[in-house]
Scaffold this motif. Structure first.
Motif, PDB file in Angstrom:
ATOM      1  N   PRO A 134     -10.102  40.366  -7.967  1.00  0.00           N
ATOM      2  CA  PRO A 134      -8.916  40.380  -8.837  1.00  0.00           C
ATOM      3  C   PRO A 134      -7.629  39.972  -8.120  1.00  0.00           C
ATOM      4  CG  PRO A 134     -10.240  42.344  -9.191  1.00  0.00           C
ATOM      5  CD  PRO A 134     -10.841  41.622  -8.029  1.00  0.00           C
ATOM      6  N   ALA A 135      -7.434  40.443  -6.883  1.00  0.00           N
ATOM      7  CA  ALA A 135      -6.213  40.097  -6.148  1.00  0.00           C
ATOM      8  C   ALA A 135      -6.135  38.595  -5.898  1.00  0.00           C
ATOM      9  CB  ALA A 135      -6.168  40.855  -4.819  1.00  0.00           C
ATOM     10  N   VAL A 136      -7.255  37.984  -5.574  1.00  0.00           N
ATOM     11  CA  VAL A 136      -7.278  36.550  -5.311  1.00  0.00           C
ATOM     12  C   VAL A 136      -7.085  35.780  -6.609  1.00  0.00           C
ATOM     13  CG1 VAL A 136      -8.694  34.643  -4.454  1.00  0.00           C
ATOM     14  CG2 VAL A 136      -8.723  36.828  -3.271  1.00  0.00           C
ATOM     15  N   MET A 137      -7.697  36.255  -7.675  1.00  0.00           N
ATOM     16  CA  MET A 137      -7.527  35.580  -8.969  1.00  0.00           C
ATOM     17  C   MET A 137      -6.055  35.546  -9.381  1.00  0.00           C
ATOM     18  SD  MET A 137     -10.882  36.976 -10.986  1.00  0.00           S
ATOM     19  CE  MET A 137     -10.794  35.909 -12.403  1.00  0.00           C
ATOM     20  N   ARG A 138      -5.332  36.647  -9.117  1.00  0.00           N
ATOM     21  CA  ARG A 138      -3.898  36.672  -9.426  1.00  0.00           C
ATOM     22  C   ARG A 138      -3.136  35.689  -8.540  1.00  0.00           C
ATOM     23  NH1 ARG A 138      -4.954  42.183  -9.767  1.00  0.00           N
ATOM     24  NH2 ARG A 138      -4.172  42.541  -7.674  1.00  0.00           N
ATOM     25  N   LEU A 139      -3.503  35.626  -7.263  1.00  0.00           N
ATOM     26  CA  LEU A 139      -2.820  34.711  -6.338  1.00  0.00           C
ATOM     27  C   LEU A 139      -3.043  33.243  -6.715  1.00  0.00           C
ATOM     28  CD1 LEU A 139      -3.573  36.299  -2.856  1.00  0.00           C
ATOM     29  CD2 LEU A 139      -1.325  35.992  -3.887  1.00  0.00           C
ATOM     30  N   LEU A 140      -4.249  32.924  -7.162  1.00  0.00           N
ATOM     31  CA  LEU A 140      -4.620  31.533  -7.413  1.00  0.00           C
ATOM     32  C   LEU A 140      -4.433  31.112  -8.859  1.00  0.00           C
ATOM     33  CD1 LEU A 140      -7.894  31.334  -5.293  1.00  0.00           C
ATOM     34  CD2 LEU A 140      -5.588  30.646  -4.635  1.00  0.00           C
ATOM     35  N   GLU A 141      -3.940  31.997  -9.673  1.00  0.00           N
ATOM     36  CA  GLU A 141      -3.775  31.693 -11.099  1.00  0.00           C
ATOM     37  C   GLU A 141      -2.854  30.487 -11.294  1.00  0.00           C
ATOM     38  OE1 GLU A 141      -2.293  34.119 -15.033  1.00  0.00           O
ATOM     39  OE2 GLU A 141      -2.995  35.222 -13.293  1.00  0.00           O
ATOM     40  N   GLY A 142      -3.340  29.513 -12.030  1.00  0.00           N
ATOM     41  CA  GLY A 142      -2.535  28.334 -12.339  1.00  0.00           C
ATOM     42  C   GLY A 142      -2.473  27.302 -11.231  1.00  0.00           C
ATOM     43  N   THR A 143      -3.296  27.425 -10.209  1.00  0.00           N
ATOM     44  CA  THR A 143      -3.305  26.436  -9.128  1.00  0.00           C
ATOM     45  C   THR A 143      -4.651  25.721  -9.101  1.00  0.00           C
ATOM     46  OG1 THR A 143      -4.204  27.914  -7.440  1.00  0.00           O
ATOM     47  CG2 THR A 143      -1.804  27.908  -7.719  1.00  0.00           C
ATOM     48  N   GLU A 144      -4.700  24.654  -8.327  1.00  0.00           N
ATOM     49  CA  GLU A 144      -5.952  23.912  -8.155  1.00  0.00           C
ATOM     50  C   GLU A 144      -6.644  24.296  -6.857  1.00  0.00           C
ATOM     51  OE1 GLU A 144      -5.420  19.734  -8.502  1.00  0.00           O
ATOM     52  OE2 GLU A 144      -4.287  19.896 -10.358  1.00  0.00           O
ATOM     53  N   GLU A 145      -6.191  25.350  -6.226  1.00  0.00           N
ATOM     54  CA  GLU A 145      -6.738  25.712  -4.931  1.00  0.00           C
ATOM     55  C   GLU A 145      -8.233  26.010  -4.937  1.00  0.00           C
ATOM     56  OE1 GLU A 145      -4.516  28.592  -2.733  1.00  0.00           O
ATOM     57  OE2 GLU A 145      -2.646  27.517  -3.025  1.00  0.00           O
ATOM     58  N   PRO A 146      -8.796  26.688  -5.957  1.00  0.00           N
ATOM     59  CA  PRO A 146     -10.246  26.937  -5.897  1.00  0.00           C
ATOM     60  C   PRO A 146     -11.069  25.653  -5.803  1.00  0.00           C
ATOM     61  CG  PRO A 146      -9.258  28.352  -7.543  1.00  0.00           C
ATOM     62  CD  PRO A 146      -8.188  27.405  -7.078  1.00  0.00           C
ATOM     63  N   GLU A 147     -10.673  24.615  -6.550  1.00  0.00           N
ATOM     64  CA  GLU A 147     -11.406  23.347  -6.479  1.00  0.00           C
ATOM     65  C   GLU A 147     -11.246  22.707  -5.100  1.00  0.00           C
ATOM     66  OE1 GLU A 147      -9.151  23.882  -9.051  1.00  0.00           O
ATOM     67  OE2 GLU A 147     -10.611  24.432 -10.568  1.00  0.00           O
ATOM     68  N   ASP A 148     -10.035  22.782  -4.552  1.00  0.00           N
ATOM     69  CA  ASP A 148      -9.807  22.234  -3.212  1.00  0.00           C
ATOM     70  C   ASP A 148     -10.606  23.002  -2.165  1.00  0.00           C
ATOM     71  OD1 ASP A 148      -8.077  20.380  -4.270  1.00  0.00           O
ATOM     72  OD2 ASP A 148      -6.269  21.532  -3.819  1.00  0.00           O
ATOM     73  N   MET A 149     -10.663  24.318  -2.329  1.00  0.00           N
ATOM     74  CA  MET A 149     -11.414  25.137  -1.379  1.00  0.00           C
ATOM     75  C   MET A 149     -12.901  24.777  -1.424  1.00  0.00           C
ATOM     76  SD  MET A 149      -9.459  28.727  -2.037  1.00  0.00           S
ATOM     77  CE  MET A 149     -10.152  29.736  -0.755  1.00  0.00           C
ATOM     78  N   GLU A 150     -13.434  24.581  -2.618  1.00  0.00           N
ATOM     79  CA  GLU A 150     -14.842  24.203  -2.742  1.00  0.00           C
ATOM     80  C   GLU A 150     -15.095  22.813  -2.165  1.00  0.00           C
ATOM     81  OE1 GLU A 150     -16.491  24.763  -6.627  1.00  0.00           O
ATOM     82  OE2 GLU A 150     -15.583  26.752  -6.810  1.00  0.00           O
ATOM     83  N   LYS A 151     -14.156  21.894  -2.381  1.00  0.00           N
ATOM     84  CA  LYS A 151     -14.300  20.542  -1.838  1.00  0.00           C
ATOM     85  C   LYS A 151     -14.351  20.592  -0.309  1.00  0.00           C
ATOM     86  CE  LYS A 151     -10.787  17.892  -1.370  1.00  0.00           C
ATOM     87  NZ  LYS A 151      -9.568  17.118  -1.582  1.00  0.00           N
TER      88      LYS A 151
END
Length: 176
Positions: A134-151
């Motif tokens: 949950p804490a990370v989801m709040r931090l990353l909300e509205g960003t493209e960082e998860p896709e970049d992290m997976e890439k």
């Protein structure tokens, strides 16, 4: 000792040696080829082992840079930031602050031990578990960082596979 590989080589080379003058032409050439290969490996193995060890260390260094990039959220310096030392220093400071605050709030994204020893599936699972917090989801909300992290994680898989391959070759050549 040595296992199945050593037994196979012994079976391949020993009969022609025991036959001596009764060896066929094929046996002679096979014996010469094997013993020449062993001699070349004995002479060049340690030097090649050092070379592959050096290449392996460079590949692992690339893996750790990629792991840091995943920790930061897949954000890297732009070409302009790399050219300008002042801009680069500001961007690196911003990324470091971002990484440390994220680690303080939610821990490491993927631990170095998992990067080094885990399978690709374990690394991906560690990232997915981290992204579902949950804490990370709040931090990353509205960003493209998860896709970049997976890439970047997938790029890390390729480099890690390459580094492990080079490490195995280096170990073989130093021992063999």
């Amino acid at each position: 000792g040595g296992g199945a590989a050593t037994a196979g080589i012994t079976e391949l080379v020993t009969p022609p040696l025991l036959l001596g003058a009764n060896m066929s032409k094929e046996d002679v050439y096979m014996s010469l080829t094997v013993w020449m290969g062993v001699a070349v490996l004995a002479l060049t193995g340690p030097g090649l082992g050092m070379f592959f060890g050096w290449m392996s260390r460079r590949a692992w260094a690339a893996v750790w840079v990629i792991a840091e990039t995943v920790e930061v959220g897949g954000v890297v310096l732009t070409k302009r930031q790399k050219r300008d030392p002042e801009l680069g220093a500001k961007a690196e400071a911003h990324m470091t602050i971002k990484k440390l605050s994220r680690q303080r709030k939610s821990g490491h994204c993927i631990s170095p031990k998992v990067w080094r020893m885990g399978t690709d599936a374990q690394v991906a699972e560690a990232l997915n578990t981290y992204l579902e917090m949950p804490a990370v989801m709040r931090l990353l909300e509205g960003t493209e960082e998860p896709e970049d992290m997976e890439k970047w994680m997938k790029r890390g898989f390729k480099w890690r596979k390459y580094a492990r391959f080079l490490s195995r070759i280096a170990r073989f050549l130093r021992i063999g």
